[in-house]
Design a protein around this motif. Structure first.
Motif, PDB file in Angstrom:
ATOM      1  N   MET A 135      -0.602  -1.338 -12.204  1.00  0.00           N
ATOM      2  CA  MET A 135      -0.638   0.129 -12.194  1.00  0.00           C
ATOM      3  C   MET A 135      -0.253   0.698 -13.553  1.00  0.00           C
ATOM      4  O   MET A 135      -0.863   1.672 -14.020  1.00  0.00           O
ATOM      5  CB  MET A 135       0.272   0.673 -11.093  1.00  0.00           C
ATOM      6  CG  MET A 135      -0.282   0.454  -9.699  1.00  0.00           C
ATOM      7  SD  MET A 135       0.582   1.390  -8.412  1.00  0.00           S
ATOM      8  CE  MET A 135       2.154   0.536  -8.371  1.00  0.00           C
ATOM      9  N   GLU A 181      -7.053   1.290  -8.090  1.00  0.00           N
ATOM     10  CA  GLU A 181      -6.666   1.481  -6.690  1.00  0.00           C
ATOM     11  C   GLU A 181      -7.797   1.059  -5.740  1.00  0.00           C
ATOM     12  O   GLU A 181      -7.550   0.423  -4.706  1.00  0.00           O
ATOM     13  CB  GLU A 181      -6.294   2.947  -6.447  1.00  0.00           C
ATOM     14  CG  GLU A 181      -5.770   3.194  -5.042  1.00  0.00           C
ATOM     15  CD  GLU A 181      -5.703   4.660  -4.680  1.00  0.00           C
ATOM     16  OE1 GLU A 181      -5.001   4.994  -3.712  1.00  0.00           O
ATOM     17  OE2 GLU A 181      -6.386   5.482  -5.337  1.00  0.00           O
ATOM     18  N   VAL A 199       1.658   1.709  -3.831  1.00  0.00           N
ATOM     19  CA  VAL A 199       0.503   2.234  -4.579  1.00  0.00           C
ATOM     20  C   VAL A 199       0.278   3.706  -4.247  1.00  0.00           C
ATOM     21  O   VAL A 199       0.043   4.537  -5.134  1.00  0.00           O
ATOM     22  CB  VAL A 199      -0.751   1.385  -4.286  1.00  0.00           C
ATOM     23  CG1 VAL A 199      -1.987   2.018  -4.909  1.00  0.00           C
ATOM     24  CG2 VAL A 199      -0.563  -0.038  -4.820  1.00  0.00           C
ATOM     25  N   GLU A 258      -7.695   5.215 -10.697  1.00  0.00           N
ATOM     26  CA  GLU A 258      -8.520   5.363  -9.492  1.00  0.00           C
ATOM     27  C   GLU A 258      -9.342   4.101  -9.241  1.00  0.00           C
ATOM     28  O   GLU A 258      -9.436   3.615  -8.106  1.00  0.00           O
ATOM     29  CB  GLU A 258      -9.434   6.586  -9.632  1.00  0.00           C
ATOM     30  CG  GLU A 258     -10.084   7.018  -8.339  1.00  0.00           C
ATOM     31  CD  GLU A 258     -10.888   8.303  -8.484  1.00  0.00           C
ATOM     32  OE1 GLU A 258     -11.967   8.396  -7.850  1.00  0.00           O
ATOM     33  OE2 GLU A 258     -10.449   9.205  -9.218  1.00  0.00           O
ATOM     34  N   LYS A 295       0.582   6.856  -6.881  1.00  0.00           N
ATOM     35  CA  LYS A 295      -0.561   7.773  -6.969  1.00  0.00           C
ATOM     36  C   LYS A 295      -0.116   9.225  -6.850  1.00  0.00           C
ATOM     37  O   LYS A 295      -0.747  10.132  -7.411  1.00  0.00           O
ATOM     38  CB  LYS A 295      -1.556   7.430  -5.849  1.00  0.00           C
ATOM     39  CG  LYS A 295      -2.789   8.317  -5.793  1.00  0.00           C
ATOM     40  CD  LYS A 295      -3.664   7.920  -4.614  1.00  0.00           C
ATOM     41  CE  LYS A 295      -4.929   8.762  -4.533  1.00  0.00           C
ATOM     42  NZ  LYS A 295      -5.792   8.334  -3.402  1.00  0.00           N
ATOM     43  N   ASP A 351       0.828  -1.217   0.000  1.00  0.00           N
ATOM     44  CA  ASP A 351       0.000   0.000   0.000  1.00  0.00           C
ATOM     45  C   ASP A 351       0.859   1.263   0.000  1.00  0.00           C
ATOM     46  O   ASP A 351       0.420   2.314  -0.475  1.00  0.00           O
ATOM     47  CB  ASP A 351      -1.003   0.003   1.159  1.00  0.00           C
ATOM     48  CG  ASP A 351      -0.373  -0.272   2.494  1.00  0.00           C
ATOM     49  OD1 ASP A 351       0.712  -0.862   2.551  1.00  0.00           O
ATOM     50  OD2 ASP A 351      -0.976   0.122   3.521  1.00  0.00           O
ATOM     51  N   HIS A 392      -7.406  -1.952  -2.856  1.00  0.00           N
ATOM     52  CA  HIS A 392      -7.661  -1.809  -1.419  1.00  0.00           C
ATOM     53  C   HIS A 392      -8.837  -2.679  -0.966  1.00  0.00           C
ATOM     54  O   HIS A 392      -8.827  -3.208   0.148  1.00  0.00           O
ATOM     55  CB  HIS A 392      -7.911  -0.346  -1.067  1.00  0.00           C
ATOM     56  CG  HIS A 392      -6.676   0.505  -1.131  1.00  0.00           C
ATOM     57  ND1 HIS A 392      -5.565   0.279  -0.341  1.00  0.00           N
ATOM     58  CD2 HIS A 392      -6.374   1.588  -1.906  1.00  0.00           C
ATOM     59  CE1 HIS A 392      -4.632   1.183  -0.611  1.00  0.00           C
ATOM     60  NE2 HIS A 392      -5.100   1.977  -1.552  1.00  0.00           N
TER      61      HIS A 392
END
Length: 376
Positions: free
Chosen positions: A348, A361, A256, A358, A260, A253, A365
């Motif tokens: 990604m 992602e 990522v 978006e 982002k 995380d 999660h």
């Protein structure tokens, strides 16, 4: 084959960036995760296995290699690529972080750092000039400027002094690096968690016109929230047309969240270190294979994963070989972890290209939020 180093920014989605670094030893797709080959090896992995996970580039540690087996010896044996049988790009760090975190009896001056080896107590000195020479002997494709990794927490006055020293060392690193076609020197932004210091550092570095830039001094204990707070502004302070490298990150995380926010490259020992200690990273979060719940489980770590550990072995087997102290445990779990980290990067890259980062992602999660599959 290209004989130069170049970066092409191919697409953006928000702050997330899709790009390509060209080097004489091959292309690096960004966002890129670099497995760490501390002592000229990614622990528990063959180089061809590392490549099979999807890695385009490895990281080598200047500090460890200068102490053992020695940069001069590696140069005599054909350079780091030939020595470790990895013909693709290699990035070497400057040694500054390891000096601060591992060495004994270190003393820092304007000239550099003197320290005693954590291996045998022998005395050494690292300066911007000697770090550039060691990395030249190693033959790495991407060389890092010698800097002081500011400790955390640091009072602003301490962080400012540390950052200013690193900027003076960055200029000396650039001068010592010289003209080496096909090789690139990256400057390292410092400034701890202070925005104005980060800006000052970025301006000093960009005036030196490095081919790439790193964001240093993070992942040193400040926690994810503070790190992301810095990454909300720090990457954008650096040139859009150069790669941005976040040093020492991190957990899935973290990676990522960094992409982002505009980061292109990352490295971390976590996938290999965790693999050797019985922890596997999966789409649904971390799995501790040492736990008794896996002893009778015939299922793979992750039924959607295509790595050898998941294709050919059960959780029960992985639990057994870890408990028995067998070497294959670290080998299989490390392969799985590196494969998973490269799958994150590929996911990604595809999402940024499609303009769907978006949504990607959110799914990432959500899957992790489900937690591990129920026990048998």
């Amino acid at each position: 084959m290209t004989r130069t180093f170049s970066f092409t920014l191919e697409a953006t989605d928000g702050a997330a960036r899709l790009g390509r670094i060209e080097t004489p030893r091959g292309e690096i797709r960004t966002p890129a995760f670099m497995p760490v080959g501390t002592a000229a090896t990614v622990k528990a992995m063959m180089p061809e296995s590392v490549r099979a996970t999807g890695a385009d580039i490895l990281l080598g540690n200047t500090y460890h290699l200068m102490l053992r087996p020695g940069a001069e010896r590696i140069a005599r044996l054909g350079g780091l690529h030939a020595f470790m049988n990895w013909e693709r790009p290699i990035l070497t760090d400057s040694g500054g972080f390891q000096v601060m975190s591992l060495a004994d009896l270190r003393k820092m001056t304007e000239r550099g750092v003197t320290f005693r080896s954590h291996i045998d107590g022998s005395k050494h000195e690292l300066t911007p000039e000697s770090s550039m020479e060691i990395q030249r002997l190693l033959g790495s494709d991407i060389v890092m400027a010698f800097d002081e990794c500011t400790t955390f927490p640091a009072e602003k006055e301490v962080a400012a002094s540390s950052m200013a020293l690193s900027m003076r060392w960055a200029e000396r690193s650039r001068d010592a690096f010289g003209d080496r076609p096909g090789h690139a020197l990256f400057g390292i932004q410092q400034g701890s968690v202070y925005r104005d210091l980060r800006q000052e550092s970025a301006e000093a570095l960009t005036s030196l016109d490095f081919p790439g830039y790193a964001i240093g001094g993070l992942a040193v204990g400040e926690g994810q929230e503070a790190m992301f707070d810095v990454l909300d502004y720090a990457p954008a302070m650096l040139p859009q047309d150069r790669p941005r490298y976040l040093m020492g990150v991190g957990k899935p995380d973290d990676i990522v969240g960094a992409v982002k926010r505009g980061v292109d490259m990352m490295d971390c020992v976590l996938p290999s270190r965790s693999g050797r200690t019985g922890q596997a990273f999966t789409r649904r979060g971390a799995v501790n294979i040492k736990n008794a719940r896996h002893a009778d489980d015939p299922r793979p770590l992750d039924e959607q994963c295509t790595c050898p550990a998941c294709r050919h072995y059960s959780r029960a087997y992985l639990h057994h070989v870890f408990r028995a102290g067998e070497m294959i445990s670290g080998m299989l779990l490390t392969w799985h972890n590196l494969h998973y980290f490269q799958q994150i990067m590929q996911g990604m890259r595809e999402a940024i290209a499609a303009g769907t980062f978006e949504a990607w992602e959110r799914e990432f999660h959500a899957a992790r939020g489900e937690g591990d599959i129920d026990p048998v």
